[in-house]
Scaffold this motif. Sequence first.
Motif: not given
Length: 609
Positions: A196-198, A214-215, A244-246
Amino acid sequence: MIKYIFSIVSAVVIVMLITLVFILPTNKDSDNQQAPSAATSGNTLLLKNIRVFDGSKFIENTNVLLKEGLIAQISSSIDMQKLGDIDLIEGQNLTVLPGIIDAHTHSYGNALEDALRLGVTTHLDMFTSELGLLDSIQQRQNLQQTDKADLFSSGTLATVDGGHGTQYGFAIDTIKNIDEVAAWVTRRQQAGADYIKLVYMPNQQEVPSLDKQTAKEVIKQGHLLGLKVLAHISTYQAAKDLIEADIDGLVHIFADQVVSEEVLNLAAEKDIFIIPTLGVIASADQQNFNSQLITDERISGVLSAQQKQSLGASFEHSASGFDFAIAKQNVELFKQAGVTILSGSDSPNPGTAYGVSAYHEIILLSESGLSNSEALAAATQDTATQFGLEDRGTIEVGKRADLVVIEGDPNLDIDTIFNLKYVLKNGFRIQQKLAQSNHGIAIKSALLGDFENQGALQANEGFSWGHTHDGYANGNSKATITQIGNIGVAGSGGLKVIANVKSGFPYPWAGAAVGDFSPPVIGVDISAYSHIAFDVKGTQGDYRVMSFTATATSIPPSQSFKVSQQWQRIRLPLSAFKGLDHSQLSGFAFVAGPALGKFEFVLDNVGLE
């Protein structure tokens, strides 16, 4: 693609002019790969007395035996009598590397063929159409002869309505709110995405972005399905938020400021990886490496028209936040902190090209704190490890025979990686030399439009005039053109263009175009001419001319010009359309934008000189 680069690259999506649709297929996650199917004996051979880079270290004077597309034996001594009559590559002063893995591409058109000719045997695509993603599984798993690199892909990317990635002329599945994330990620897995790429650019003014919560949910849901989640970022703060959000990996290095100790320690603790894409940051910072690569005789003969055009393209000015020196410094600091660095080119952004830029990226990494062997590992073993590509990336018994043979010792001189001798895909030798491209027919008339007679919107060689605008790529701009008998120079006929350039597209445009854009496009040869010239007056401001090559679907080379309320003659040198193939021109576009507003201008006496 990074923030500024993606906005400029949007110009390539003049969908009415060039069909730029990401159509190449990819397939399921590597954990689901089946055993390779058998191939013919044409992919059995011996590399004798050759230097080996196995993905992490160099081994001198050894032999590598390939059988039916797989690496069968690695030994300093091989009984030649037992092998019998076998295809042989004598390895004196040669080095064999694992096939190069480009960890960041946008693969379309002839991307996979262009990459493979230069020894890039695997593309990790970071945004493409999901049509046919499942269909490439057979190619990735078999050992048959092919002229294409293997493709892994994120499919579409996680973005919002009107956000980064929505401007390419085909609909993509966007995320409207956080409650949609779980179902969105499941659809990506079902469509065949390998990861997955965000997109996370919360401070970007031009286009909306996923918010932080949401990210984070995209990361969480991707991990629940066993998928790695990667992030497009362009700033220090965005990188810090997602580490920080892994997040598993960043697909660009930030270059707006030097990384802090806090983020270095956090990245090392979280065990993320970074694909810096230094080459495209260098291009955005006007480093002009591309001119050196185009003229390098070792590779110029294997570059296609698309490769030459995208490599020759450039950004018009440096962009704030993309300081190449800071980018290199950050790579070195992350490397010293123990963060894994991978090699990816972000081709085909301006100044990059499939294949060649993957090699250039290795060299840039070696100039940014990585040893030569570490830079090579970033494009082979380390990328394979991070993306779970168990059948490639190293020279080991049982791995597929995707190999590159070069002349010289890259452990001593990393530049020798451009000394390509052989490329092997599934054990088969790849034909590297391109067939000579056909030149278009010499253009019969230099006049492209004087708009004097009825039907003057039809030019010579099948060229015709029409309007163009970003509405064809889901933007909001519009344009109309009208031939009028008395508005040209000295009361002659002219072409009135009304361009309403609106927000809602990262790099908006609207205007008029002349050319042959209906498939099959057959270009014309304008090599006898040196300039495109035209008379123009209208709304004061900055405009541009874009040029198009029949055989290339990459960023259209362009030049800027200014318009005032008085008639003026504009003469632009054809040589300044960087990357344009003068032997296969398909047309020009005269457009307003990216400045917003309503523009009215009149064109007359458009032609070649």
